[in-house]
Design an enzyme around this catalytic site. Structure first.
Site: not given
Length: 252
Positions: A159-161
């Site tokens: 999700a962060y990437a």
């Protein structure tokens, strides 16, 4: 702390630093202030940290104010830039260091957490970029933050990437949209960096493993990243435009 530089280039320049009271954002605030820029320290919740940052900058001879604004709220961000212009006359540098981190396998991530993450990291980045595009003076610079995990693709960072990949996709597009304005747009993608956000929830073994991953065999520091931002926003770095700079000690 480094003494204030009063060179001709630095006099009268103004920087808005979102997330400017903690972690990498705070290091950027200190570094740009040391280079002579007036700093607008944006924060969203921790008033004490913002006031402490401003006090440190002004004690060293710099000019700084703190302004609260949620980067995903377009009205609040417009007001942030209004206050910057009212206090210092204009804006020359915008550094969007505000961000969220959430780690979990893609199969397990709570979608409410995903929405909160993307609200700050994607919508917030877009809102700040809009105001930067509208307000930056000629000769100015806009710097966003991605992550080297877009390249390393570690598990649990999906999700962060993904949110940071969106920022990378916007970088060259915005640089091209600002053709003729003499404004640079770049994104810094740090590797493992010893911030509170990075260290939280990790074991000593995990931290040691990550520290040994780059060929330089250490974690980055917020100051390492702030130095990169200072270069990109300086006259010496002004020929660099539309780029993703992976500041990670030699990781993929």
């Amino acid at each position: 702390m480094t003494s204030i530089d009063t060179t001709r280039e630095a006099v009268g320049r103004v920087a808005v630093v979102t997330g400017g009271s903690r972690g990498i954002g705070r290091a950027v605030s200190h570094r740009l202030s040391a280079d002579g820029l007036a700093i607008v320290v944006n924060y969203v919740g921790d008033t004490a940290a913002a006031e402490e940052t401003v006090a440190a900058l002004t004690a060293a001879g710099g000019k700084a104010i703190a302004v609260r604004a949620d980067v995903a709220d377009e009205k609040a961000v417009a007001a942030l830039f209004d206050q910057a212009e009212a206090a210092f006359g204009g804006v020359d540098v915008v550094v969007n260091a505000a961000g969220r981190l959430a780690l979990a396998p893609i199969a397990d991530l709570d979608l409410n957490v995903l929405d909160q993450l993307h609200r700050t990291n994607v919508r917030g980045a877009f809102v700040v970029a809009q105001q930067a595009a509208r307000r930056l003076r000629a000769g100015g610079s806009f710097v966003s933050f991605s992550t080297s995990v877009v390249g390393t693709q570690f598990p649990d960072y999906g999700a962060y990437a993904a949110s940071k990949g969106a920022i990378e996709a916007m970088t060259l597009i915005l640089a091209r949209e600002l053709r003729g304005r003499d404004i640079t747009v770049n994104t810094v993608a740090p590797g493992p960096t010893a911030t509170e956000l990075f260290l939280e929830g990790k074991t000593e073994e995990q931290i040691d493993t990550l520290a040994k991953t780059p060929p330089l065999e250490r974690l980055g520091t917020p100051e390492d990243i702030a130095d990169v931002v200072a270069f990109l926003t300086s006259a010496e770095g002004h020929w660099i435009n539309g780029q993703i700079l992976r500041a990670n000690g030699g990781m993929v």
